[in-house]
Design an enzyme around this catalytic site. Structure first.
Site, PDB file in Angstrom:
ATOM      1  CD  GLU B 177     -48.995 -16.288 -24.340  1.00 23.18           C
ATOM      2  OE1 GLU B 177     -50.046 -16.881 -23.977  1.00 23.18           O
ATOM      3  OE2 GLU B 177     -48.103 -16.842 -24.998  1.00 23.18           O
ATOM      4  CD  GLU B 320     -45.713 -22.575 -20.763  1.00 22.71           C
ATOM      5  OE1 GLU B 320     -44.513 -22.736 -20.475  1.00 22.71           O
ATOM      6  OE2 GLU B 320     -46.570 -23.469 -20.617  1.00 22.71           O
TER       7      GLU B 320
END
Lengths: 352, 352
Positions: B177, B320
């Site tokens: 994310e 991420e």
């Protein structure tokens, strides 16, 4: 100056300019400050070891040192001594844990006969293993020295030779070992070099039960009483309560450090070898990376003495170099972060 | 039955026959019993998830869900909101941490706009990201619900769709994310779904100082007071104090589980999404693998609620999908051990 002294003299501190340059870049990467944590610590270390802000780590070699132990006769292992030779065959055929994880890591496995109690001459003649055999197994450390002082020097020297021969084609070393009974000399070495009690640093090895563990502790305590190793003299400790493959690992680490090559130290037995290398040359610790925290209970104490945090903690207790093979991925990851992640300026991202 | 209910209904327990067959082989490998520890536990789990003793894991996809957060206006992050859009650009250009570690892992990165406060339509039109945008960022959860109930269903459904679209070409998923401010809704979700205090599960995110941390805790406490999320209703928690990318992650996990695909859950924010998936379908936990233990202090509590031990602990705090990318190597290692290490019989090695 002899080979060991020359090697020790060649081991230098980290290159501080490369460390500083690596740190400067890592601090500008498009992420919060030091957000990749220990991989960034490792990247900085690798720059210091190799003297480069693009530390080379693609050519990877795991050196699996094999040796037998007279103390196996004292009933300290769950497995018979013949398994050492059989597992060397398994390594050569590519079927062992270390082969499988090395293939995944893109590493080659080099097997060295440091002193196995069996005939491996055919494999050596065929070039499938390297023979540096000192003797067909050590003497029983429970009743006297495991090896002579000369044998200890020979075995460490053999490890240095292996490192030197492989260094031209290797960027990143991993240690590994095979030797039925070898957690016993490892616990003895760790007890002497850390000052901890034998009971604190002795575990179940390949899987002995409570009664056999108590026996193993008694055997090691007796070995220390009989041999009186000098904790201030790494070669004396190695000769009296060590093993040929452990000596080979110590030499491999020293040779790698002299060549400014990072070395992933595998599990408990490899870490005993690393403690011997540290005793012989404290500076060599700067080139070691602790691959993992094994189940073997003396391992934590040994890593503390080295001042190393392990990269992985997965309840491994196999040895062979399996932990080193796994951790190679993290070493490559550290280098990729240093060299491939964009900086804030390169990516036009707003900094904090 | 709607899409979410259909997906939940399709999530089955592990295949017990495949688990048992995997365990039987693992117990015969040429090594002491279960000597590869947690990699062997994982291999058994993968057999159960995939229903195969040769669990396929070679086709790897990391799905990085991006979204913005109204609560960023309340000063909870060290970075300005524009960084979310900038980092999506960095992902597309291959310069971010997740790109670098995905390349090393042999994984592709799929970026999904779940609701970024900026215009990413050009990247979506060019096929460089998938657009599932619900709205240009959530509302500020400090003053009311982050999203409507319908938006929560839409966002979870979008994650399910992404999983379904990618499942045909993916063996192993990883979550990831990007969203400035997204540790704030994550801490809110973790507090509600674990019952722990906000202070216990709220950390420094991208790197805020003491005073700002106290403010962040106060904001989350206020959000819970204002919204009164129902801990027994995952969608209610998500709608009131969640985020679009967190909803997308929950949906991705449910969709992957329905397709019997293992999912590596990345760090703290991904684990908040995993808690929502667990609340919606407890069985989905069987398809999750916790990639790592992050620095963010609520992460440990969240992992405990899932009943998961993380594979790695490297002081990462980036998100991420970087932790998921790193842990993919361990998933492959687990499968290789199961499928490639010789048994005692195959290698003619003496058992204990």
């Amino acid at each position: 100056m002899n080979r060991l002294d020359k090697t020790i003299a060649a081991i230098s501190p980290h290159d501080t300019a490369s460390r500083a340059a690596a740190r400067a870049r890592l601090e500008q990467l498009t992420m919060p400050h030091w957000a990749m944590g220990r991989l960034m610590d490792l990247a900085e270390d690798l720059a210091g070891m190799t003297g480069s802000v693009h530390p080379p780590v693609t050519r990877k070699t795991i050196v699996t040192m094999a040796g037998d132990h007279g103390v196996a006769a004292s009933g300290v292992s769950a497995y018979p001594q013949e398994v050492t030779v059989q597992m060397v065959g398994n390594f050569v055929n590519g079927g062992a844990g270390v082969n499988v994880l090395a293939r995944l890591a893109g590493a080659r496995v080099v097997v060295v006969d440091m002193g196995v109690a069996g005939d491996l001459s055919a494999l050596a003649a065929a070039g499938k293993i390297i023979s540096k055999r000192v003797a067909p197994g050590t003497a029983n450390l429970a009743t006297g020295p495991a090896m002579t002082h000369e044998q200890a020097i020979q075995a460490v020297g053999a490890g240095i030779e292996v490192a030197r021969e492989l260094a031209e084609s290797t960027d990143l070393f991993g240690t590994g070992e095979m030797g039925i009974g070898n957690t016993t000399p490892s616990s003895a070495i760790v007890a002497v070099l850390t000052g901890e009690s034998v009971a604190t640093v002795t575990g179940r090895g390949t899987g002995i039960q409570d009664e056999q563990l108590a026996h193993k502790i008694a055997v090691i305590e007796e070995a220390l009483r009989v041999n009186q190793p000098d904790a201030a003299d790494g070669l004396d400790v190695l000769a009296k309560v060590g093993g040929f493959e452990i000596a080979g690992i110590a030499g491999l680490i020293l040779g790698a450090a002299a060549a400014r090559k990072p070395v992933l130290v595998d599990g408990f037995i490899s870490t005993a070898g690393a403690l011997v290398a540290q005793a012989l040359c404290p500076q060599s610790v700067d080139y070691m990376i602790a691959a993992h925290q094994s189940v073997e209970q003396g391992h934590r104490v040994a890593l503390e003495k080295l001042g190393k945090l392990p990269m992985l903690d997965l309840n491994l207790r196999l040895g062979e170099g399996t932990g080193a093979a796994l951790a190679m991925h993290h070493v490559e990851a550290a280098v990729r972060i240093l060299t491939e992640v964009a900086t804030f300026a390169e990516a036009s991202v707003s900094a904090a």
